[in-house]
Design a protein around this motif. Sequence first.
Motif, PDB file in Angstrom:
ATOM      1  N   LEU A 174     -37.723   8.889 -35.234  1.00  0.00           N
ATOM      2  CA  LEU A 174     -39.037   8.821 -34.625  1.00  0.00           C
ATOM      3  C   LEU A 174     -40.078   9.585 -35.426  1.00  0.00           C
ATOM      4  N   GLU A 175     -41.301   9.049 -35.428  1.00  0.00           N
ATOM      5  CA  GLU A 175     -42.455   9.716 -36.014  1.00  0.00           C
ATOM      6  C   GLU A 175     -43.560   9.813 -34.971  1.00  0.00           C
ATOM      7  N   GLY A 176     -44.282  10.926 -35.004  1.00  0.00           N
ATOM      8  CA  GLY A 176     -45.393  11.082 -34.080  1.00  0.00           C
ATOM      9  C   GLY A 176     -46.434  10.003 -34.277  1.00  0.00           C
ATOM     10  N   ASP A 177     -46.812   9.340 -33.186  1.00  0.00           N
ATOM     11  CA  ASP A 177     -47.792   8.248 -33.217  1.00  0.00           C
ATOM     12  C   ASP A 177     -47.373   7.151 -34.191  1.00  0.00           C
ATOM     13  N   GLY A 178     -46.049   6.952 -34.293  1.00  0.00           N
ATOM     14  CA  GLY A 178     -45.517   5.961 -35.226  1.00  0.00           C
ATOM     15  C   GLY A 178     -45.696   4.530 -34.746  1.00  0.00           C
ATOM     16  N   ALA A 179     -45.139   3.603 -35.522  1.00  0.00           N
ATOM     17  CA  ALA A 179     -45.289   2.173 -35.250  1.00  0.00           C
ATOM     18  C   ALA A 179     -44.532   1.764 -33.987  1.00  0.00           C
ATOM     19  N   ASN A 180     -45.000   0.686 -33.368  1.00  0.00           N
ATOM     20  CA  ASN A 180     -44.316   0.138 -32.192  1.00  0.00           C
ATOM     21  C   ASN A 180     -42.887  -0.270 -32.549  1.00  0.00           C
ATOM     22  N   ILE A 181     -41.975  -0.086 -31.602  1.00  0.00           N
ATOM     23  CA  ILE A 181     -40.563  -0.412 -31.806  1.00  0.00           C
ATOM     24  C   ILE A 181     -40.318  -1.830 -31.282  1.00  0.00           C
ATOM     25  N   LYS A 182     -39.828  -2.702 -32.144  1.00  0.00           N
ATOM     26  CA  LYS A 182     -39.639  -4.103 -31.772  1.00  0.00           C
ATOM     27  C   LYS A 182     -38.282  -4.299 -31.089  1.00  0.00           C
ATOM     28  N   ILE A 183     -38.280  -5.023 -29.978  1.00  0.00           N
ATOM     29  CA  ILE A 183     -37.049  -5.372 -29.266  1.00  0.00           C
ATOM     30  C   ILE A 183     -36.621  -6.765 -29.744  1.00  0.00           C
ATOM     31  N   PRO A 184     -35.420  -6.881 -30.335  1.00  0.00           N
ATOM     32  CA  PRO A 184     -35.035  -8.141 -30.983  1.00  0.00           C
ATOM     33  C   PRO A 184     -34.863  -9.311 -30.020  1.00  0.00           C
ATOM     34  N   SER A 185     -34.397  -9.040 -28.813  1.00  0.00           N
ATOM     35  CA  SER A 185     -34.194 -10.143 -27.848  1.00  0.00           C
ATOM     36  C   SER A 185     -34.244  -9.581 -26.439  1.00  0.00           C
ATOM     37  N   ALA A 186     -34.610 -10.447 -25.495  1.00  0.00           N
ATOM     38  CA  ALA A 186     -34.716 -10.011 -24.109  1.00  0.00           C
ATOM     39  C   ALA A 186     -33.342  -9.657 -23.563  1.00  0.00           C
ATOM     40  N   GLY A 187     -33.309  -8.725 -22.610  1.00  0.00           N
ATOM     41  CA  GLY A 187     -32.047  -8.354 -21.991  1.00  0.00           C
ATOM     42  C   GLY A 187     -32.111  -6.957 -21.404  1.00  0.00           C
ATOM     43  N   THR A 188     -30.982  -6.494 -20.908  1.00  0.00           N
ATOM     44  CA  THR A 188     -30.875  -5.157 -20.332  1.00  0.00           C
ATOM     45  C   THR A 188     -30.373  -4.194 -21.415  1.00  0.00           C
ATOM     46  N   TYR A 189     -31.085  -3.082 -21.576  1.00  0.00           N
ATOM     47  CA  TYR A 189     -30.764  -2.120 -22.629  1.00  0.00           C
ATOM     48  C   TYR A 189     -30.584  -0.716 -22.032  1.00  0.00           C
ATOM     49  N   LYS A 190     -29.626   0.015 -22.587  1.00  0.00           N
ATOM     50  CA  LYS A 190     -29.557   1.446 -22.339  1.00  0.00           C
ATOM     51  C   LYS A 190     -30.300   2.123 -23.482  1.00  0.00           C
ATOM     52  N   ILE A 191     -31.333   2.889 -23.118  1.00  0.00           N
ATOM     53  CA  ILE A 191     -32.212   3.509 -24.118  1.00  0.00           C
ATOM     54  C   ILE A 191     -32.044   5.022 -24.034  1.00  0.00           C
ATOM     55  N   THR A 192     -31.845   5.647 -25.171  1.00  0.00           N
ATOM     56  CA  THR A 192     -31.667   7.096 -25.228  1.00  0.00           C
ATOM     57  C   THR A 192     -32.681   7.701 -26.182  1.00  0.00           C
ATOM     58  N   LEU A 193     -33.361   8.741 -25.730  1.00  0.00           N
ATOM     59  CA  LEU A 193     -34.312   9.491 -26.546  1.00  0.00           C
ATOM     60  C   LEU A 193     -33.747  10.886 -26.780  1.00  0.00           C
ATOM     61  N   ASP A 194     -33.549  11.277 -28.047  1.00  0.00           N
ATOM     62  CA  ASP A 194     -32.929  12.553 -28.386  1.00  0.00           C
ATOM     63  C   ASP A 194     -33.898  13.404 -29.210  1.00  0.00           C
TER      64      ASP A 194
END
Length: 347
Positions: free
Chosen positions: A313-333
Amino acid sequence: MKNISKLILALFALVMFSCSVEDVQDRPVIEASDAPVITAPTTGSSYVITPATSDKLLDRFAWAPANFNADVVVTYQVEIAKLTDKEFTKPQLVQSSKTNNVAVTGDNLNKAAIDLGLTPFVPTTVLARVKAVVGTQVIGSDPIEIAVNPFKVAPLLGLVGNHQGWNPAGLTSAYQMKPSAKGNSDFEGYAYLDGGFKFLEADDNLKFDWANVAYGSGGSGVLDAKGGDVTAAAGYYYVKADTQKLTYSLLKQDWGIIGDATPGGWGTSTPMTFDKATNTWEITATLTANELKFRPNNDWPGNFGDNGGDNILEGDGANIKIPSAGTYKITLDLSKSRAYTYTLVKQ
């Protein structure tokens, strides 16, 4: 014949003895008679040493030579001592020279000042002198007073306190703050806090110990090496501290995801949940094949994106693209001082 031989040996010994005595008597007596006299700098000179200037020339110390009543090689040593140590019983060596001057660097004066016990980032008046040495003969100049403002920057700061059992050995990366650059005094980090804590410096070997400097509170937002505990209500915080300016700040945060890939779109954040066991923020959410970002407190300051598509991650970085629709578990560390990361795992 034997008597003649004995007589010759006796005469030879007498001659040798006489020559030895004369040699000793003719040798110059090495004895310090005149001390060196400092000609530069002058009493009242002041030196502020910073990480950015530590390897540069600070000043050139010069002096009139000492007199040892003989043609000898003299070693000169620039020393500093505490203002109360007028006899230089516990001095610190700054630099040495075989000539009558020496270019003093910030690194050398800073090391001597720290070894002398001066408080970093605080201007302190000390005594400085030049000592002349020939064998066992030593003579020092009259001292001058100079002010030295040294620095000492820890490679890491640890947040030791109630949240982790007041255990310096337990200061894992989840409770460590990193400087903005190596040798800088401004630190930042993210950590879960709960009650009293202190900012504990790591030593040069990255070891945390109570023998190191531990900053407490000297008032609201003020660091003090002799201060009491800093306190924080239970929660997750963005923490900043500057050991030169002696300041700190705490910003309580709740993190979420936002973007046209998320349930709230670009209008509002979808909240994540903090897991104290892993020191990460998590959410399982249904996403569309669009984009998202991470942001704290449902607001844009402090948001994170990903410029390289590498899960860093970068501060104020680029948008993160989601490759395909679906249910995701997302973790921020945000618990690792070297890099802030995230994962997206499709369920």
